[in-house]
Design an enzyme around this catalytic site. Structure first.
Site, mmCIF file in Angstrom:
data_model
loop_
_atom_site.group_PDB
_atom_site.id
_atom_site.type_symbol
_atom_site.label_atom_id
_atom_site.label_comp_id
_atom_site.label_asym_id
_atom_site.label_seq_id
_atom_site.Cartn_x
_atom_site.Cartn_y
_atom_site.Cartn_z
ATOM 1 N N PHE A 59 -1.011 16.167 3.844
ATOM 2 C CA PHE A 59 -1.671 15.366 2.782
ATOM 3 C C PHE A 59 -0.493 15.145 1.595
ATOM 4 O O PHE A 59 0.061 16.097 1.217
ATOM 5 C CB PHE A 59 -2.841 16.029 1.967
ATOM 6 N N ARG A 71 0.670 12.537 -9.207
ATOM 7 C CA ARG A 71 1.002 11.449 -9.000
ATOM 8 C C ARG A 71 2.597 10.662 -9.569
ATOM 9 O O ARG A 71 3.088 9.843 -9.008
ATOM 10 C CB ARG A 71 0.165 10.137 -9.600
ATOM 11 N N GLU A 103 0.840 -1.264 0.064
ATOM 12 C CA GLU A 103 0.040 0.008 0.106
ATOM 13 C C GLU A 103 1.090 1.384 -0.088
ATOM 14 O O GLU A 103 1.968 1.095 0.443
ATOM 15 C CB GLU A 103 -0.853 -0.097 1.151
ATOM 16 N N ASP A 104 0.287 2.179 -0.536
ATOM 17 C CA ASP A 104 1.163 3.407 -0.677
ATOM 18 C C ASP A 104 1.295 4.212 0.709
ATOM 19 O O ASP A 104 2.413 4.520 1.495
ATOM 20 C CB ASP A 104 0.732 4.575 -1.682
ATOM 21 N N ASP A 146 -3.991 5.960 6.323
ATOM 22 C CA ASP A 146 -4.303 7.045 6.819
ATOM 23 C C ASP A 146 -5.142 7.003 8.177
ATOM 24 O O ASP A 146 -4.858 6.586 9.412
ATOM 25 C CB ASP A 146 -5.130 8.030 5.890
HETATM 26 P P1 IMP Z 1 -7.568 5.060 4.893
HETATM 27 O O1 IMP Z 1 -8.543 4.167 4.726
HETATM 28 O O2 IMP Z 1 -7.977 6.434 5.504
HETATM 29 O O3 IMP Z 1 -6.271 4.436 5.604
HETATM 30 O O4 IMP Z 1 -7.074 5.729 3.431
HETATM 31 C C1 IMP Z 1 -5.847 5.339 2.969
HETATM 32 C C2 IMP Z 1 -6.037 5.587 1.469
HETATM 33 O O5 IMP Z 1 -6.296 7.096 1.442
HETATM 34 C C3 IMP Z 1 -4.706 5.515 0.731
HETATM 35 O O6 IMP Z 1 -4.532 4.383 0.144
HETATM 36 C C4 IMP Z 1 -4.911 6.812 -0.245
HETATM 37 O O7 IMP Z 1 -5.223 6.317 -1.402
HETATM 38 C C5 IMP Z 1 -5.546 7.838 0.605
HETATM 39 N N1 IMP Z 1 -4.648 9.013 0.997
HETATM 40 C C6 IMP Z 1 -4.815 8.915 2.555
HETATM 41 N N2 IMP Z 1 -3.721 9.951 2.866
HETATM 42 C C7 IMP Z 1 -3.175 10.409 1.496
HETATM 43 C C8 IMP Z 1 -2.131 11.205 1.321
HETATM 44 O O8 IMP Z 1 -1.569 11.991 2.353
HETATM 45 N N3 IMP Z 1 -2.043 11.538 0.003
HETATM 46 C C9 IMP Z 1 -2.523 11.004 -0.735
HETATM 47 N N4 IMP Z 1 -3.483 9.653 -0.628
HETATM 48 C C10 IMP Z 1 -3.861 9.587 0.779
HETATM 49 MG MG MG Z 2 -4.375 3.915 -1.764
#
Ligand code: IMP
Ligand code: MG
Length: 178
Positions: free
Chosen positions: A150, A163, A97-98, A101
Site C-alpha cells: 500500500f 498525500r 490515474e494514480d 489495483d
Molecule cells: P481499484 O479499483 O482496486 O483498481 O482501485 C484503485 C483505487 O484505489 C486507486 O485510484 C486509489 O484511489 C486506491 N488505491 C489502490 N491502491 C492504493 C495504494 O496503494 N495507495 C493509495 N491508494 C490506493
Molecule cells: Mg484513485
C-alpha cells in the site's frame, strides 16, 4: 499499532519517469488536441507535473469516483460523484490515474466515458500494482510497476494522510511498534 513508512520511489525518479511519459504522450498526441481527465483526488499531483512536461498545452478535466469497501480493499462497486464537464464526444481522451489495483475503478470509468463516444480513450497511470488485479484494463502509459504493497505520497493517501509527501512510500502497519 504503529505505521512504518518505507521509501519506495524517490522524487527524482518520479520526476524523470514523468518526463519520459510526457515525451511519449507528446509524440502520440501531437496535433490531436487531447483532453486529459484526472481521477480525483489521487491523480492531481501526477497530472499537474505531467501536463507541465508536455510539448503543447492541453485541456484538463476531472472525475471523482467512489468505490465502496473497507480499509484498503475495494469491493468492486464504483459510483461517479463528479462527472466530466467538458464535452468529450469525438475528443481524444487520456485518463490519468494514480494507481491501478484491482482494476474496478478504471474498468467502470472506461465503460462510462466510452458511452460519450470519444474519438479515442486511453489510460496513463503512475503505478500499476499487479498482485490484486481482478479485471484486466488496458494501460497505455505506465510510470512504475510494483507487485504489491500500500503506497502513499505524491497524491496517494491512506485515509487522507500522507498525500502531500513528495516521495512515494509503502506503509506497513506493525503491532507494538518501533
Ligand atoms: P481499484 O479499483 O482496486 O483498481 O482501485 C484503485 C483505487 O484505489 C486507486 O485510484 C486509489 O484511489 C486506491 N488505491 C489502490 N491502491 C492504493 C495504494 O496503494 N495507495 C493509495 N491508494 C490506493
Ligand atoms: Mg484513485
Amino acid at each position: 499499532m504503529s505505521i512504518l513508512k518505507k521509501l519506495i520511489i524517490r522524487r527524482e525518479a518520479i520526476a524523470s519517469r514523468v518526463k519520459e511519459l510526457a515525451a511519449e504522450i507528446s509524440r502520440d498526441y501531437a496535433g490531436k488536441d487531447p483532453l486529459l481527465v484526472g481521477i480525483l483526488k489521487g491523480s492531481f499531483i501526477f497530472l499537474a507535473d505531467l501536463v507541465r512536461s508536455l510539448d503543447f498545452p492541453v485541456q484538463v478535466d476531472f472525475v471523482r469516483l467512489r468505490s465502496y469497501g473497507s480499509g484498503t480493499q475495494t469491493t468492486g462497486e464504483v459510483h461517479i460523484t463528479k462527472d466530466v464537464e467538458a464535452p468529450i464526444k469525438d475528443r481524444h481522451v487520456l485518463v490519468v490515474e494514480d494507481i491501478v489495483d484491482a482494476g474496478f475503478t478504471l474498468d467502470f470509468l472506461l465503460g462510462h466515458l466510452a458511452s460519450y463516444q470519444p474519438a479515442s480513450l486511453k489510460i496513463c497511470c503512475l503505478i500499476d500494482k499487479r498482485e490484486r488485479r481482478q479485471v484486466e484494463v488496458p494501460l497505455d502509459y505506465v510510470g512504475f510497476t510494483i507487485e504489491k504493497g500500500f503506497l502513499v505520497g505524491y497524491g496517494l493517501d491512506s485515509g487522507e494522510k500522507f498525500r502531500t509527501l513528495p516521495d512515494i512510500y509503502e506503509i506497513v502497519e506493525s503491532e507494538g511498534g518501533s
